[in-house]
Write a protein that holds these residues in place. Structure first.
Motif, PDB file in Angstrom:
ATOM      1  N   THR A 188       0.827  -1.204   0.000  1.00  0.00           N
ATOM      2  CA  THR A 188       0.000   0.000   0.000  1.00  0.00           C
ATOM      3  C   THR A 188       0.863   1.257   0.000  1.00  0.00           C
ATOM      4  N   LYS A 189       1.961   1.221   0.719  1.00  0.00           N
ATOM      5  CA  LYS A 189       2.868   2.372   0.728  1.00  0.00           C
ATOM      6  C   LYS A 189       3.387   2.669  -0.677  1.00  0.00           C
ATOM      7  N   GLN A 190       3.816   1.623  -1.380  1.00  0.00           N
ATOM      8  CA  GLN A 190       4.291   1.817  -2.751  1.00  0.00           C
ATOM      9  C   GLN A 190       3.167   2.320  -3.654  1.00  0.00           C
ATOM     10  N   ALA A 191       1.951   1.820  -3.404  1.00  0.00           N
ATOM     11  CA  ALA A 191       0.810   2.287  -4.194  1.00  0.00           C
ATOM     12  C   ALA A 191       0.548   3.769  -3.945  1.00  0.00           C
ATOM     13  N   PHE A 192       0.647   4.211  -2.682  1.00  0.00           N
ATOM     14  CA  PHE A 192       0.474   5.636  -2.368  1.00  0.00           C
ATOM     15  C   PHE A 192       1.543   6.476  -3.069  1.00  0.00           C
ATOM     16  N   GLU A 193       2.790   5.986  -3.080  1.00  0.00           N
ATOM     17  CA  GLU A 193       3.873   6.727  -3.734  1.00  0.00           C
ATOM     18  C   GLU A 193       3.619   6.845  -5.234  1.00  0.00           C
ATOM     19  N   ARG A 194       3.201   5.729  -5.848  1.00  0.00           N
ATOM     20  CA  ARG A 194       2.891   5.788  -7.282  1.00  0.00           C
ATOM     21  C   ARG A 194       1.694   6.692  -7.548  1.00  0.00           C
ATOM     22  N   CYS A 195       0.702   6.607  -6.664  1.00  0.00           N
ATOM     23  CA  CYS A 195      -0.505   7.440  -6.825  1.00  0.00           C
ATOM     24  C   CYS A 195      -0.133   8.923  -6.767  1.00  0.00           C
ATOM     25  N   HIS A 196       0.755   9.276  -5.846  1.00  0.00           N
ATOM     26  CA  HIS A 196       1.174  10.675  -5.710  1.00  0.00           C
ATOM     27  C   HIS A 196       1.864  11.175  -6.964  1.00  0.00           C
ATOM     28  N   ARG A 197       2.667  10.308  -7.579  1.00  0.00           N
ATOM     29  CA  ARG A 197       3.446  10.711  -8.738  1.00  0.00           C
ATOM     30  C   ARG A 197       2.642  10.658 -10.031  1.00  0.00           C
TER      31      ARG A 197
ATOM     32  N   ASN B 217      -8.140   9.015  -5.848  1.00  0.00           N
ATOM     33  CA  ASN B 217      -7.366   7.794  -6.066  1.00  0.00           C
ATOM     34  C   ASN B 217      -6.755   7.287  -4.762  1.00  0.00           C
ATOM     35  N   ALA B 218      -6.254   8.222  -3.940  1.00  0.00           N
ATOM     36  CA  ALA B 218      -5.680   7.829  -2.652  1.00  0.00           C
ATOM     37  C   ALA B 218      -6.734   7.173  -1.766  1.00  0.00           C
ATOM     38  N   PHE B 219      -7.954   7.687  -1.820  1.00  0.00           N
ATOM     39  CA  PHE B 219      -9.041   7.100  -1.020  1.00  0.00           C
ATOM     40  C   PHE B 219      -9.336   5.677  -1.475  1.00  0.00           C
ATOM     41  N   ARG B 220      -9.279   5.425  -2.776  1.00  0.00           N
ATOM     42  CA  ARG B 220      -9.532   4.072  -3.277  1.00  0.00           C
ATOM     43  C   ARG B 220      -8.461   3.097  -2.798  1.00  0.00           C
ATOM     44  N   ILE B 221      -7.205   3.556  -2.784  1.00  0.00           N
ATOM     45  CA  ILE B 221      -6.128   2.705  -2.279  1.00  0.00           C
ATOM     46  C   ILE B 221      -6.324   2.441  -0.786  1.00  0.00           C
ATOM     47  N   PHE B 222      -6.706   3.488  -0.044  1.00  0.00           N
ATOM     48  CA  PHE B 222      -6.966   3.328   1.390  1.00  0.00           C
ATOM     49  C   PHE B 222      -8.106   2.336   1.624  1.00  0.00           C
ATOM     50  N   SER B 223      -9.115   2.381   0.775  1.00  0.00           N
ATOM     51  CA  SER B 223     -10.240   1.446   0.906  1.00  0.00           C
ATOM     52  C   SER B 223      -9.777   0.009   0.702  1.00  0.00           C
ATOM     53  N   MET B 224      -8.814  -0.203  -0.221  1.00  0.00           N
ATOM     54  CA  MET B 224      -8.261  -1.543  -0.401  1.00  0.00           C
ATOM     55  C   MET B 224      -7.528  -2.011   0.850  1.00  0.00           C
TER      56      MET B 224
ATOM     57  N   LYS C 223       0.051   4.595  11.750  1.00  0.00           N
ATOM     58  CA  LYS C 223       1.273   5.286  11.295  1.00  0.00           C
ATOM     59  C   LYS C 223       1.254   5.474   9.780  1.00  0.00           C
ATOM     60  N   GLN C 224       0.842   4.446   9.050  1.00  0.00           N
ATOM     61  CA  GLN C 224       0.777   4.610   7.589  1.00  0.00           C
ATOM     62  C   GLN C 224      -0.296   5.620   7.193  1.00  0.00           C
ATOM     63  N   PHE C 225      -1.393   5.625   7.907  1.00  0.00           N
ATOM     64  CA  PHE C 225      -2.457   6.592   7.625  1.00  0.00           C
ATOM     65  C   PHE C 225      -1.908   8.011   7.740  1.00  0.00           C
ATOM     66  N   ASN C 226      -1.148   8.270   8.800  1.00  0.00           N
ATOM     67  CA  ASN C 226      -0.628   9.626   9.039  1.00  0.00           C
ATOM     68  C   ASN C 226       0.543   9.976   8.121  1.00  0.00           C
ATOM     69  N   ASP C 227       1.407   8.992   7.865  1.00  0.00           N
ATOM     70  CA  ASP C 227       2.638   9.281   7.113  1.00  0.00           C
ATOM     71  C   ASP C 227       2.433   9.321   5.609  1.00  0.00           C
ATOM     72  N   HIS C 228       1.557   8.474   5.082  1.00  0.00           N
ATOM     73  CA  HIS C 228       1.475   8.316   3.630  1.00  0.00           C
ATOM     74  C   HIS C 228       0.138   8.730   3.029  1.00  0.00           C
ATOM     75  N   LEU C 229      -0.952   8.587   3.772  1.00  0.00           N
ATOM     76  CA  LEU C 229      -2.253   8.970   3.216  1.00  0.00           C
ATOM     77  C   LEU C 229      -2.579  10.434   3.478  1.00  0.00           C
ATOM     78  N   MET C 230      -2.335  10.904   4.687  1.00  0.00           N
ATOM     79  CA  MET C 230      -2.707  12.273   5.061  1.00  0.00           C
ATOM     80  C   MET C 230      -2.115  13.337   4.127  1.00  0.00           C
ATOM     81  N   PRO C 231      -0.824  13.246   3.738  1.00  0.00           N
ATOM     82  CA  PRO C 231      -0.292  14.280   2.825  1.00  0.00           C
ATOM     83  C   PRO C 231      -1.013  14.347   1.481  1.00  0.00           C
ATOM     84  N   LEU C 232      -1.661  13.258   1.070  1.00  0.00           N
ATOM     85  CA  LEU C 232      -2.318  13.224  -0.234  1.00  0.00           C
ATOM     86  C   LEU C 232      -3.739  13.774  -0.183  1.00  0.00           C
TER      87      LEU C 232
END
Length: 655
Positions: A370-379, A389-396, A445-454
């Motif tokens: 999921t972390k890698q997916a968030f990074e790709r989603c951001h880019r 898109n970030a919300f869809r990844i979070f839902s997964m 931790k992942q919610f705060n570090d990788h999802l919140m900025p998006l």
């Protein structure tokens, strides 16, 4: 012999002496000096004859050499004379060639002087003819209608375009417009032909078309097309290979290529590429990757879904566990509401054999994907689509980590909790609680570090927070339910120990003067069991949850001991033993480090004093600090447990 090299005279004489009979004895009887002398004289004569013969031969050779030298010198002189004659002829020929060349050049200049105006006139006539076609509005010439003659047409239209620029606009506006339109069309055709040749790999055709385009205004587009086509071919080769067969490698390559391209764009921004260089580079990048970015999120979600399912299935397969279906719908919802309100186990208990069905390795793998997916989603996501898109990844992540893994483990753990009246029950739900808490921390931790900025500045923020809150509350309900039922099982185990180990004679011994124990066996086993459970609770939880659960266990533990003591009658010595038991229970209660629990056992210990205090002192003890605020019925219930309660004296003092 003399011709051999090297010749040594001493060795020659020595050999001659040895070959001569009588010449080698050196003074012996066989030595014959005369004969040796004769031999030497003969050889000297032979040598003289040989010397004369050789001398004649040398003289003959010298004469022959002199003769040949004279002949050679004569021949050289003749060759020198011939060379001089040839050189003179060459000079004459060179002068003649120069003269002819001068005449030819002069003639050429004369011809060119005549032909050039003629060619120009012919070319001007052709241009006028083509110009008339534009003027009439109908292009009939083969050069304009035959696509194979695009090179000739380009040369003509380029010249006509230059001529048209010199014409007055008011009289020739229409024809100038037609020429400009044809100029633009041919320019586009040439660029398209260049692109097609590049795709076919025809370098010579590319060079030919580029040479024609060199004189057009749009030559820079040819360079742009070349660069774009090179990038597209490279990108296509890297991506199309895995697009349908390997989604993981496809996404990695897409992320890598897009990142490297945007980094290159950032470096190019440092150079002078015009005033609108940022827009130009952005459009160029978009044109290269547009076909891949349009459906990126669908590929990402599809890959994430299949990858997450595979990670979970691989884990359950390693446990030889067939994942059971957790039903949904009306009946399951009804069961869930009944269970939440009554805390009753619905259905048979499942033996999990100590397995929590929670794996930190699985969790780390899911979070890493999921972390890698968030990074790709951001880019790779368009800024307007990024929060969605970030919300869809979070839902997964919620679906596979929280629902399919944690929630399933909680449901299985709940089903594995035995009933409170089970004997020797193994309680593994606290292990589930411990691992679930650890996983929740990683999830948060992942919610705060990788999802919140998006999503921090979009409406999706509140939706994600609400989804996270709902799933955590859902988990906490099941955790609380499991902990509550686990505490009930603990109390049930204590009750079994007390029932099995506690005897009526413990508190009413037959021989009051022969009691040798400090506390009962039931007390020892219960305290040992409680201390293990307290330690397990501390290891399974953190923060305020530890105190909350321990306080609940302590209160239930106190209630169990209180009700247990109410079942017996106490002699004087039995009352002392009960006080000793309660004192031991109180020591055990100190391990809870909860003030309320310790206070309850302090009060219980004070109540047990009513079992042994002298009748005359009952009222004084009941009015003491620890018992003064208790209900009189509670005090009375303990006094009634004394074997001497029905004596008139005791009843009188307590009335």
């Amino acid at each position: 012999m003399f011709e051999l090299e090297p010749f040594v005279a001493d060795e020659y004489i020595e050999r001659l002496a040895w070959r001569t009979p009588g010449g080698g004895s050196r003074g012996g009887e066989a030595f014959d000096p005369k004969r040796l002398l004769e031999e030497f004289v003969n050889h000297i004569q032979e040598l003289q004859v040989m010397d004369e013969r050789i001398q004649r031969k040398v003289e003959k050779l010298e004469q022959q050499c002199q003769k040949e030298a004279k002949e050679f010198a004569k021949k050289v002189q003749e060759l020198q004379k011939s060379n001089q004659v040839a050189f003179q002829h060459f000079q004459e020929l060179d002068e003649h060639i120069s003269y002819v060349a001068t005449k030819v050049c002069h003639l050429g200049d004369q011809l060119e002087g005549v032909n050039t105006p003629r060619q120009r006139a012919v070319e001007a006539q052709k241009l006028m003819k083509y110009f008339n076609e534009f003027l009439d509005g109908e292009l009939k010439s083969d050069v304009f209608t035959n696509s194979e003659k695009i090179k000739e047409a380009a040369d003509i239209i380029q010249k006509l375009h230059l001529i048209a620029q010199e014409l007055p606009f008011d009289r020739f506006s229409e024809v100038k417009s037609k020429i400009a339109s044809k100029y633009h069309d041919l320019e586009c055709q040439l660029i398209q032909e260049f692109t097609s040749a590049q795709r076919r790999g025809e370098i010579s055709r590319m060079r030919e078309v580029a040479a024609v385009l060199l004189h057009f205004k749009g030559y820079s587009h040819c360079v742009d097309v070349y660069i774009k086509q090179c990038q597209e071919s490279y990108v296509k080769d890297r991506l199309e290979e895995h697009r349908k067969s390997d989604a993981e490698q496809y996404l990695k390559n897409l992320y890598d290529l897009y990142t490297r391209t945007t980094n290159l764009s950032s470096k190019l921004m440092e150079f002078n590429l015009g005033t609108d260089k940022q827009t130009f580079l952005s459009k160029l990048i978009k044109s290269i990757f547009i076909s891949y970015l349009e459906n990126y999120i669908e590929v990402e979600i599809g890959y994430l879904k299949s990858r997450s399912a595979m990670i979970l299935q691989r884990y359950y397969d390693s446990k030889n566990h067939q994942k059971r279906s957790i039903g949904t719908g009306g009946i399951q919802d009804l069961k869930e509401r009944i269970r939440q309100r009554t805390n009753l186990p619905l259905g048979p208990s499942i033996d999990t054999h100590g397995e929590t069905f929670l794996s930190q390795e699985v969790v780390v793998n899911l979070l890493q994907e999921t972390k890698q997916a968030f990074e790709r989603c951001h880019r790779l996501s368009d800024p307007s689509d990024l929060p969605k898109n970030a919300f869809r990844i979070f839902s997964m992540l919620v679906e596979f980590l929280c629902t399919e893994h944690i929630d399933y483990a909680l449901e299985t753990g709940l089903a594995g909790i035995p009933s409170s009246d089970s004997k020797n029950a193994n309680l593994y739900f606290l292990d589930v609680v411990h691992q679930a808490n650890t996983i929740f921390h990683l999830f948060d931790k992942q919610f705060n570090d990788h999802l919140m900025p998006l999503i921090s500045s979009s409406p999706k923020l509140s939706e994600c927070l609400q989804k996270k809150k709902d799933i955590i509350e859902q988990m906490e309900v099941k955790l609380d339910m499991g902990i509550d039922r686990t505490l009930n099982c603990m109390i049930g185990q204590m009750k079994h120990i007390l029932t099995a180990e506690q005897k009526k004679t413990d508190f009413k011994p037959e021989d009051e003067n022969n009691v040798l124990i400090q506390y009962t066996n039931a007390c020892v086993k219960v305290c040992g069991y409680v201390r293990k459970q307290v330690e397990k609770i501390r290891n399974s939880m953190d923060g305020k949850n530890v105190d909350t659960v321990l306080m609940e266990l302590g209160v239930r533990f106190h209630r169990l001991i209180y009700e247990h003591l109410q079942q017996y009658s106490y002699s004087c010595m039995g009352g002392m033993l009960a006080i000793c038991d309660v004192a031991e229970y109180r020591k055990c209660a100190k391990d809870f480090k909860i003030a309320l629990v310790l206070q309850l056992f302090d009060t219980l210990h004070a109540l047990c004093n009513l079992l042994v205090v002298a009748p005359d002192n009952l009222k004084q003890v009941c009015s003491g600090e620890q018992l003064a605020n208790l209900d009189k019925n509670i005090l009375h219930s303990f006094v009634q447990l004394r074997v001497d309660y029905r004596s008139a004296r005791l009843a009188r003092h307590f009335s």
